[in-house]
Write an enzyme that holds these catalytic residues in place. Sequence first.
Site, PDB file in Angstrom:
ATOM      1  N   HIS A  53       0.839  -1.194   0.000  1.00  0.00           N
ATOM      2  CA  HIS A  53       0.000   0.000   0.000  1.00  0.00           C
ATOM      3  C   HIS A  53       0.880   1.252   0.000  1.00  0.00           C
ATOM      4  O   HIS A  53       2.093   1.188   0.155  1.00  0.00           O
ATOM      5  CB  HIS A  53      -0.926  -0.011   1.213  1.00  0.00           C
ATOM      6  CG  HIS A  53      -2.000  -1.053   1.111  1.00  0.00           C
ATOM      7  ND1 HIS A  53      -2.975  -1.212   2.066  1.00  0.00           N
ATOM      8  CD2 HIS A  53      -2.256  -2.003   0.168  1.00  0.00           C
ATOM      9  CE1 HIS A  53      -3.788  -2.206   1.723  1.00  0.00           C
ATOM     10  NE2 HIS A  53      -3.362  -2.701   0.574  1.00  0.00           N
ATOM     11  N   GLU A  55       1.342   3.695   2.075  1.00  0.00           N
ATOM     12  CA  GLU A  55       2.126   3.983   3.278  1.00  0.00           C
ATOM     13  C   GLU A  55       3.401   3.128   3.320  1.00  0.00           C
ATOM     14  O   GLU A  55       4.472   3.610   3.699  1.00  0.00           O
ATOM     15  CB  GLU A  55       1.292   3.710   4.533  1.00  0.00           C
ATOM     16  CG  GLU A  55       0.022   4.551   4.618  1.00  0.00           C
ATOM     17  CD  GLU A  55      -1.195   3.829   4.036  1.00  0.00           C
ATOM     18  OE1 GLU A  55      -2.280   3.966   4.613  1.00  0.00           O
ATOM     19  OE2 GLU A  55      -1.035   3.134   3.010  1.00  0.00           O
ATOM     20  N   ARG A 216      -4.849   2.518 -29.190  1.00  0.00           N
ATOM     21  CA  ARG A 216      -3.583   2.355 -29.903  1.00  0.00           C
ATOM     22  C   ARG A 216      -2.476   1.935 -28.938  1.00  0.00           C
ATOM     23  O   ARG A 216      -2.410   2.406 -27.806  1.00  0.00           O
ATOM     24  CB  ARG A 216      -3.172   3.666 -30.581  1.00  0.00           C
ATOM     25  CG  ARG A 216      -4.127   4.120 -31.665  1.00  0.00           C
ATOM     26  CD  ARG A 216      -3.505   5.244 -32.483  1.00  0.00           C
ATOM     27  NE  ARG A 216      -4.524   5.914 -33.287  1.00  0.00           N
ATOM     28  CZ  ARG A 216      -4.943   7.151 -33.087  1.00  0.00           C
ATOM     29  NH1 ARG A 216      -4.428   7.870 -32.106  1.00  0.00           N
ATOM     30  NH2 ARG A 216      -5.867   7.686 -33.858  1.00  0.00           N
TER      31      ARG A 216
END
Length: 380
Positions: A53, A55, A216
Site C-alpha cells: 500500500h 504507506e 492504440r
Amino acid sequence: MAETSYDEAMRRAVALAEQGRWHACPNPTVGAVLLRDGRIAAEGYHHAAGGPHAEIECLADARAKGVDTRGATMVVTLEPCNHYGKTPPCSEALIEAGISRVVFGLRDPNPTAAGGLERLREAGVEIIGPVLEQECRDLVADFLVWQNEQRPYVILKLAATLDGRISTRNRQRLEISNAASRRCVHQLRAGVGRCGGAVLIGGGTFRADNPALTARDAPAERQPLACILTSRLPQPAADFQLLRDRPQDTVFFVSPAACASTVAHALGEKGVRVFSVGPGVNGRADFPALFKLIRQELGCPYVLCEGGGKLGASLLESGLVDEFLLHLSPRVLGDNEAAPLLQGRNPASMDEALGLRVTDARLCDGDVHLRMRPVPQGER
C-alpha cells in the site's frame, strides 16, 4: 510548508495516487508522503492490486533515502488499513516505524479495512483530518461505486466545438479534437481495457462512424470490450470493423424482441454477444439494468461512454454518470442545425438543469479538457 498546514502535502499525495490509476483496480488509488521538519522527505503510492500500500511504499522510500521515520508525519489520502489481506495492516507498520502523526484525507469506506485511525490513536499517534476530503473522495470515486453499488464506474467522454457542436448539420464525422487530445482518449481506453472494462456507444454512432473502439499501442488482450446500445442489430455480414475484426469483444444491447431474433442468433454464431435490455423511464433503455448486467455478466469495473448527444444526455439525466470528461476545441461552427453536444431533454426552467461540478480544467495543446462530476439534485 508550515507544519500546521497540510494542504500542499495532501495535494502531492493526491497527485502521487493518480499514478496508480488503472493499475490499482479493484483497490482504491492511494498516495502518501512523509514529512520531516515540515518538508516532504519520502513519497509513495499504491502501484498495483496485491502489492504494498501507499504507506508501505512511502516508508520504503524513506529507508532507501536514509530518512529517519521516528517522530515523522505521514500524510495519506485514505485512512491506513487495519486488517490482514494480501498485505499486513498499514496501521501496524506506521506504529512500528515510529510515526508520531498521521494526516488523512478520507475515512476508509471499506468496513473490512477500516479502523486504522482508532488503532493509531490507541498507540499514541496524533491524528489530524480529514484534509482536502472532497479531493480525496473524488480520487476514490470509482472504489466508492464498487463498494456501494452493483454497477461499473461510468465515465462519459465527449468532444465538442466551442459552441457545443459534435458534427455538422449533415452529420459529417468530424475530427473535433486535436492530435494530443486524441492520444489522451486512447490512453483512457487503454486504462479501461487494462482493468477489463468496456467502451459504450449508441447505435447511431456505431452506424455513422464504424469505429474500432480500440486503444492504440495497447496489447490485444487488454483492449476494452465494445458495447453498443441500439434499437436494431446489424446483419452479420455487414462491413463493420467490430464484426469483422473483434466479434468476440463486441456486445450489443437491444430490446427483448431483437434479442430473440434470427439476426441475434446469427451474430452469436460469429462470437458476438447480444443481451436484452428492456425500456426504462421515458421510453429510454433501462440504464440501471444495463449497467448491472455489464458489471455482473461481463465483469467490467469501468464503462467509458463515447456515444453521441442523445445517449450522453440520457445517461446524465439517469444519474448514472460518475465522471464527465469534455474536450473543447477552440473552433466555432455557428450553425444551429449542427448536432449539439447534448440533446433530448425539454426542461421548463433552469431549475431543471443538470448540475455539474468542475474538478479539473487544463489545456492540451490548445484544446481545453474539463473533468466534471454531477451534483446531486438537493445540492444544486
